[in-house]
Motif scaffolding. Structure first.
Motif, PDB file in Angstrom:
ATOM      1  N   ASP B 376       0.810  -1.228   0.000  1.00 50.86           N
ATOM      2  CA  ASP B 376       0.000   0.000   0.000  1.00 50.86           C
ATOM      3  C   ASP B 376       0.842   1.278   0.000  1.00 50.86           C
ATOM      4  OD1 ASP B 376      -2.527  -1.376   0.299  1.00 50.86           O
ATOM      5  OD2 ASP B 376      -1.912  -1.800   2.357  1.00 50.86           O
ATOM      6  N   GLY B 377       2.069   1.182   0.436  1.00 49.98           N
ATOM      7  CA  GLY B 377       2.906   2.388   0.516  1.00 49.98           C
ATOM      8  C   GLY B 377       4.366   2.011   0.711  1.00 49.98           C
ATOM      9  N   ILE B 378       5.230   2.986   0.453  1.00 54.58           N
ATOM     10  CA  ILE B 378       6.670   2.720   0.511  1.00 54.58           C
ATOM     11  C   ILE B 378       7.329   3.610   1.554  1.00 54.58           C
ATOM     12  CG2 ILE B 378       8.828   2.744  -0.811  1.00 54.58           C
ATOM     13  CD1 ILE B 378       7.211   2.356  -3.316  1.00 54.58           C
ATOM     14  N   VAL B 379       8.211   3.037   2.326  1.00 55.61           N
ATOM     15  CA  VAL B 379       9.000   3.808   3.296  1.00 55.61           C
ATOM     16  C   VAL B 379      10.474   3.634   2.957  1.00 55.61           C
ATOM     17  CG1 VAL B 379       9.574   4.141   5.738  1.00 55.61           C
ATOM     18  CG2 VAL B 379       7.259   3.458   5.082  1.00 55.61           C
ATOM     19  N   MET B 380      11.200   4.747   2.948  1.00 55.45           N
ATOM     20  CA  MET B 380      12.649   4.690   2.725  1.00 55.45           C
ATOM     21  C   MET B 380      13.336   5.469   3.835  1.00 55.45           C
ATOM     22  SD  MET B 380      12.981   5.291  -1.367  1.00 55.45           S
ATOM     23  CE  MET B 380      12.609   3.994  -2.554  1.00 55.45           C
ATOM     24  N   HIS B 381      14.601   5.233   3.981  1.00 56.63           N
ATOM     25  CA  HIS B 381      15.358   5.954   5.006  1.00 56.63           C
ATOM     26  C   HIS B 381      16.609   6.559   4.378  1.00 56.63           C
ATOM     27  CE1 HIS B 381      18.219   5.879   8.667  1.00 56.63           C
ATOM     28  NE2 HIS B 381      17.554   7.007   8.656  1.00 56.63           N
ATOM     29  N   GLU B 382      16.684   7.863   4.423  1.00 59.44           N
ATOM     30  CA  GLU B 382      17.900   8.547   3.978  1.00 59.44           C
ATOM     31  C   GLU B 382      18.809   8.692   5.181  1.00 59.44           C
ATOM     32  OE1 GLU B 382      16.735  12.254   2.160  1.00 59.44           O
ATOM     33  OE2 GLU B 382      17.075  11.406   0.194  1.00 59.44           O
ATOM     34  N   ALA B 383      19.786   7.812   5.281  1.00 61.26           N
ATOM     35  CA  ALA B 383      20.766   7.929   6.358  1.00 61.26           C
ATOM     36  C   ALA B 383      21.843   8.886   5.851  1.00 61.26           C
ATOM     37  CB  ALA B 383      21.346   6.563   6.684  1.00 61.26           C
ATOM     38  N   PHE B 384      22.009  10.017   6.524  1.00 60.81           N
ATOM     39  CA  PHE B 384      22.841  11.076   5.948  1.00 60.81           C
ATOM     40  C   PHE B 384      24.267  10.614   5.662  1.00 60.81           C
ATOM     41  CE2 PHE B 384      24.242  11.632  10.312  1.00 60.81           C
ATOM     42  CZ  PHE B 384      25.580  11.997  10.177  1.00 60.81           C
ATOM     43  N   SER B 385      24.784   9.685   6.459  1.00 60.14           N
ATOM     44  CA  SER B 385      26.191   9.327   6.284  1.00 60.14           C
ATOM     45  C   SER B 385      26.386   8.177   5.296  1.00 60.14           C
ATOM     46  CB  SER B 385      26.823   8.971   7.629  1.00 60.14           C
ATOM     47  OG  SER B 385      26.457   7.674   8.029  1.00 60.14           O
ATOM     48  N   LEU B 391      21.881   8.366  -2.431  1.00 54.11           N
ATOM     49  CA  LEU B 391      21.866   9.024  -3.733  1.00 54.11           C
ATOM     50  C   LEU B 391      20.649   8.704  -4.589  1.00 54.11           C
ATOM     51  CD1 LEU B 391      25.611   8.963  -4.772  1.00 54.11           C
ATOM     52  CD2 LEU B 391      24.147  10.953  -4.535  1.00 54.11           C
ATOM     53  N   GLY B 392      20.248   7.452  -4.600  1.00 52.54           N
ATOM     54  CA  GLY B 392      19.232   7.092  -5.588  1.00 52.54           C
ATOM     55  C   GLY B 392      17.806   7.019  -5.088  1.00 52.54           C
ATOM     56  N   ILE B 394      15.380   9.042  -3.786  1.00 50.58           N
ATOM     57  CA  ILE B 394      14.333   9.951  -4.260  1.00 50.58           C
ATOM     58  C   ILE B 394      14.117   9.773  -5.762  1.00 50.58           C
ATOM     59  CG2 ILE B 394      13.679  12.397  -4.494  1.00 50.58           C
ATOM     60  CD1 ILE B 394      13.687  11.365  -1.621  1.00 50.58           C
ATOM     61  N   TRP B 395      15.221   9.554  -6.476  1.00 48.59           N
ATOM     62  CA  TRP B 395      15.112   9.313  -7.917  1.00 48.59           C
ATOM     63  C   TRP B 395      14.267   8.068  -8.172  1.00 48.59           C
ATOM     64  CZ3 TRP B 395      16.456   5.322 -11.193  1.00 48.59           C
ATOM     65  CH2 TRP B 395      16.397   5.606 -12.552  1.00 48.59           C
ATOM     66  N   GLN B 396      14.508   7.023  -7.394  1.00 54.45           N
ATOM     67  CA  GLN B 396      13.731   5.791  -7.569  1.00 54.45           C
ATOM     68  C   GLN B 396      12.236   6.045  -7.355  1.00 54.45           C
ATOM     69  OE1 GLN B 396      15.178   2.415  -5.264  1.00 54.45           O
ATOM     70  NE2 GLN B 396      17.263   3.016  -5.682  1.00 54.45           N
ATOM     71  N   LEU B 397      11.928   6.824  -6.321  1.00 54.42           N
ATOM     72  CA  LEU B 397      10.511   7.132  -6.056  1.00 54.42           C
ATOM     73  C   LEU B 397       9.921   7.940  -7.203  1.00 54.42           C
ATOM     74  CD1 LEU B 397      10.421   8.055  -2.243  1.00 54.42           C
ATOM     75  CD2 LEU B 397       9.456   6.041  -3.345  1.00 54.42           C
ATOM     76  N   ASN B 398      10.687   8.888  -7.708  1.00 52.21           N
ATOM     77  CA  ASN B 398      10.195   9.704  -8.818  1.00 52.21           C
ATOM     78  C   ASN B 398       9.945   8.851 -10.060  1.00 52.21           C
ATOM     79  OD1 ASN B 398      10.257  11.990  -7.287  1.00 52.21           O
ATOM     80  ND2 ASN B 398      12.238  12.700  -8.026  1.00 52.21           N
ATOM     81  N   GLN B 399      10.905   7.962 -10.364  1.00 55.94           N
ATOM     82  CA  GLN B 399      10.732   7.094 -11.537  1.00 55.94           C
ATOM     83  C   GLN B 399       9.531   6.177 -11.353  1.00 55.94           C
ATOM     84  OE1 GLN B 399      12.686   8.972 -13.574  1.00 55.94           O
ATOM     85  NE2 GLN B 399      12.652   7.067 -14.719  1.00 55.94           N
TER      86      GLN B 399
END
Lengths: 278, 465
Positions: B376-385, B391-392, B394-399
């Motif tokens: 039903d939905g996707i969760v991702m985690h941008e770990a800053f380090s 890198l990819g 947000i691009w993956q979500l956009n695509q």
């Protein structure tokens, strides 16, 4: 007559509205430790203004960062849902909402008043109203004068620091170098618009775009944001109240739905008492 | 860490007994490396997903997974003192915090000549060699040990170059695979030569063959076991998978790892038969679509659960694909088999991606799981380090939003008529770090989760509340 209240305790400002068919009372005041503890006092003020008793409110929805500190609310709902609902009341055709609060900013994709996706920046003050407060203070001007000043600029200064604290130092240095105030202010608003638009673009922005939050009163920022996004950005009549209005309208929906289903809306035992914060 | 803080933190709930058994297993493994060092066995610092699991086991070299130890420090909320030490040595806080934690720990251990005080689970054993990797998965894989060598100049480093072809939609990987396979085989033979020199003994290739057999069998079993999570309600979520990945990534080529997944497979089947899910009323099925987790905040998965959300699948740490779906030429050479397994894993989604214009292997992977696991939905985690993952995402979500719209909805057209349309899946991007707790705010994170749950509800029901 049915009355619904929305209580939006943001990080900087507390907003309360009481509605029946429209807004009959609203209160906007700064949020501080006292206000969080005394959410009941803010509610009392709104009730007095409307000349209503607490018991006459059919349903109360609390939202915002301090929503859990409103023990007399029947339901807590996040500001994402409340802003979506509140904006749709003013702009039914809205598809994208940008809310710039005191200490965070959000982008919300909506469809008929329903949130369908969102992004949020709660990590950095540089994308929030706090950034404007600090830079206005550093420049020795009133925050409410920033918008008009910026609109007079034809050559906005480049503010390269992305950190609020370093940007504060940068504007002070540029002021000392003789950069005109209007250009500095325009540069500050552009840098905020840059940060917010970068975040919101993740949502594939669609028209109509609406901005809420106190920063929406800043015409210079609205123009900068509109330029960055490439869309006209609309401002509701009272952008600070959108979340509280949405909260009150959600309360109304909950009660209506319960009545349609032949049920009583789920409500909490409530009284207008101070809450204890350890 | 203050004793009070330790007492205050509740133990995280897991849905499976198998996941609950992992903590003691990791603790025993780390203790085992310290004991092995005392017994004079050869110790190697290593990275996960670097293909040398079975090779090390075959030569009786004890691997110390340095990322794992940093993760343990993070999960125990005891990484900060090692991060601060690395920072005081001049390493930037924006580098990989696994590496920073390891460097801070190593420098401290070398300075004292013994483990740092109250080192989590006894500490990280001093290596006899460090096996870095030039693979393109992440840059610390060759830089970390180079930096560590300044504290341990006597410890040799051997670098293994493990490339895989980057995806290009106009070049088929079969056109270039022979070059890659040949190169990987040469690299692995170079590793064996280095290890033979360090240990003074020859590789037993029959033994290695047996371990590769076991590794392949384990890969297939893991795939089949994780696929059981398609069930509704799902018997296991990503919170548990962040534990059950341990035998997959740190113990491959051991009977213990294989037996663990036999047990997990049995447990999941039993739970499915009883219709026992992670939670009683499963309302939203989410995909953990990328990013390493915040090891200190795994309880956030329980928070999702408390809101009716479960994670039947994740792409993070799903480091296996079924061998029987890969091209594996007939060969008795275990080194060649390892090379083909490596190659097959990385190009696994390439063919599918080529068939969908605008797609990409990582996006195709998401789409497959969205469909297979009824997401039903996707969760991702941008770990800053963690730049590799960061890198990819947000691009993956956009695509994904551009090329794949799985939720049918009715929209009112300008002419007032209802038209069929579709909408992207709601997504949530969490922002924090893998082990740097100073980047994390529980209040803000949970506020985002609350808003996401309301959004899911709104999309699912087609109304706001």
């Amino acid at each position: 007559m049915e009355y619904y209240a929305g209580v939006d305790i943001g990080s900087t400002m507390t907003k309360v509205v009481i509605m029946n068919k429209g807004i009959i009372s609203s209160i906007i005041g700064p949020t501080g430790p006292e206000q969080r503890r005394l959410a009941n006092k803010v509610m009392e003020k709104a009730l007095n203004k409307a000349d209503l008793a607490f018991e006459s409110i059919n349903y109360i929805v609390a939202t915002g960062y301090g929503r859990i500190n409103v023990p007399f609310a029947d339901k807590q709902v996040t500001e994402i849902t409340c802003h979506a609902k509140g904006v749709a009341d003013f702009f039914p055709e809205a598809k994208t909402v940008i809310d710039i609060g005191g200490q965070d900013s959000k982008g919300i994709k909506i469809d008929n008043g329903r949130p369908i996706d969102f992004v949020m920046n709660d990590k950095c003050a540089a994308g929030s109203g706090r950034y404007l407060e600090i830079t206005a203070d550093a420049l020795g001007i009133k925050i409410e004068d920033m918008g008009e000043l910026a609109l007079q600029s034809t050559n906005p200064a480049l503010i390269s620091n992305i950190c609020t604290i370093f940007a504060e130092q940068e504007v002070v240095s540029k002021l000392a170098e003789g950069v005109p105030l209007r250009d500095l202010v325009a540069g500050v608003l552009e840098s905020l618009a840059n940060r917010v638009s970068r975040m919101v673009k993740r949502l594939n922005v669609e028209e109509a775009v609406v901005i809420t939050g106190g920063v929406a009163k800043n015409a210079g920022l609205v123009k900068a944001l509109s330029d960055k996004l490439g869309y006209h950005v609309s401002v509701p009549p009272e952008p600070l109240l959108t979340g509280a209005v949405g909260a009150a309208l959600l309360g109304k929906d909950i009660v209506r739905k319960a009545i349609e289903n032949g049920e009583s809306p789920e409500r909490k035992e409530r009284s207008l008492k101070e809450i204890e914060i350890l | 860490m203050a004793e009070e803080e330790k007492k205050k933190r509740k133990k995280r709930r897991t849905a499976t007994k198998a996941a609950a058994s992992i903590g003691p297993m990791v603790k025993a493994a780390i203790g085992g490396t310290i004991k092995a060092k005392e017994e004079g066995k050869k110790i190697a610092y290593t990275f996960i997903v670097c293909l040398y699991d079975e090779i090390l086991r075959a030569m009786d070299i004890v691997p110390v997974w340095t990322e794992n130890y940093a993760g343990v420090c993070g999960a125990k909320r005891d990484a900060e003192r090692f991060l601060e030490r690395a920072e005081s040595l001049g390493f930037s806080r924006s580098l990989c915090t696994y590496a920073l934690c390891g460097l801070g720990f190593d420098q401290w251990r070398e300075e004292l000549g013994e483990m740092p005080p109250e080192a989590p689970w006894g500490g990280q054993a001093r290596p006899d060699m460090m096996l870095s990797s030039g693979q393109i998965l992440c840059d610390p894989r060759n830089k970390w040990y180079q930096a560590a060598q300044q504290f341990m100049p006597d410890v040799p480093i051997h670098n293994v170059d493990l490339p895989y072809p980057l995806y290009e939609d106009d070049i088929h990987f079969t056109d270039i695979q022979d070059y890659y396979i040949k190169h990987i085989i040469e690299e692995l033979r170079g590793l064996v030569t280095f290890l033979e020199k360090q240990t003074g003994k020859k590789m037993d290739y029959d033994r290695l063959s047996g371990l590769v057999d076991l590794g392949e069998k384990t890969w297939n079993l893991i795939h089949e076991t994780y696929e059981l999570r398609r069930a509704v309600p799902t018997p296991m979520g990503t919170g548990d998978a962040m534990n059950t990945m341990v035998p997959m990534t740190f113990m491959l080529g051991t009977q213990e790892a294989y037996d663990f997944y036999v047990g997990l497979n049995k447990e999941l089947k039993e739970k499915i038969a009883r219709k026992e899910g992670v939670i009683e009323n499963e309302k939203y099925r989410l995909l953990w679509g990328g990013g390493l987790p915040s090891w200190f905040a795994l309880a956030d998965f329980n928070y999702f659960n408390s809101k009716g959300a479960v994670f039947p699948a994740e792409t993070t740490y799903r480091m296996v694909q079924p061998i029987y779906h890969m091209y594996m030429p007939e060969t008795n050479d275990p080194i060649e088999r390892l090379a083909w397994r490596w190659f097959g894993y990385w190009v696994y989604w390439y063919d599918k991606a080529r068939k969908r214009p605008g797609s990409h292997p990582d996006v195709e992977w998401l789409i497959q799981y969205i469909e297979d696991y009824q997401i039903d939905g996707i969760v991702m985690h941008e770990a800053f380090s963690c730049r590799t993952w960061h890198l990819g995402l947000i691009w993956q979500l956009n695509q994904l939003a551009k090329i794949y719209k799985p939720i049918p909805v009715l929209v009112l057209g300008k002419d007032g008529r209802e038209n069929k349309a579709s909408r992207e899946l709601p997504s949530l991007v969490l922002e924090s770090d893998i082990i740097d707790i100073t980047s994390y705010s529980e209040v803000d994170t949970r506020n985002r989760i609350d808003a996401f749950i309301e959004t899911l509800e709104s999309v699912k029901k087609g109304k706001t509340i």
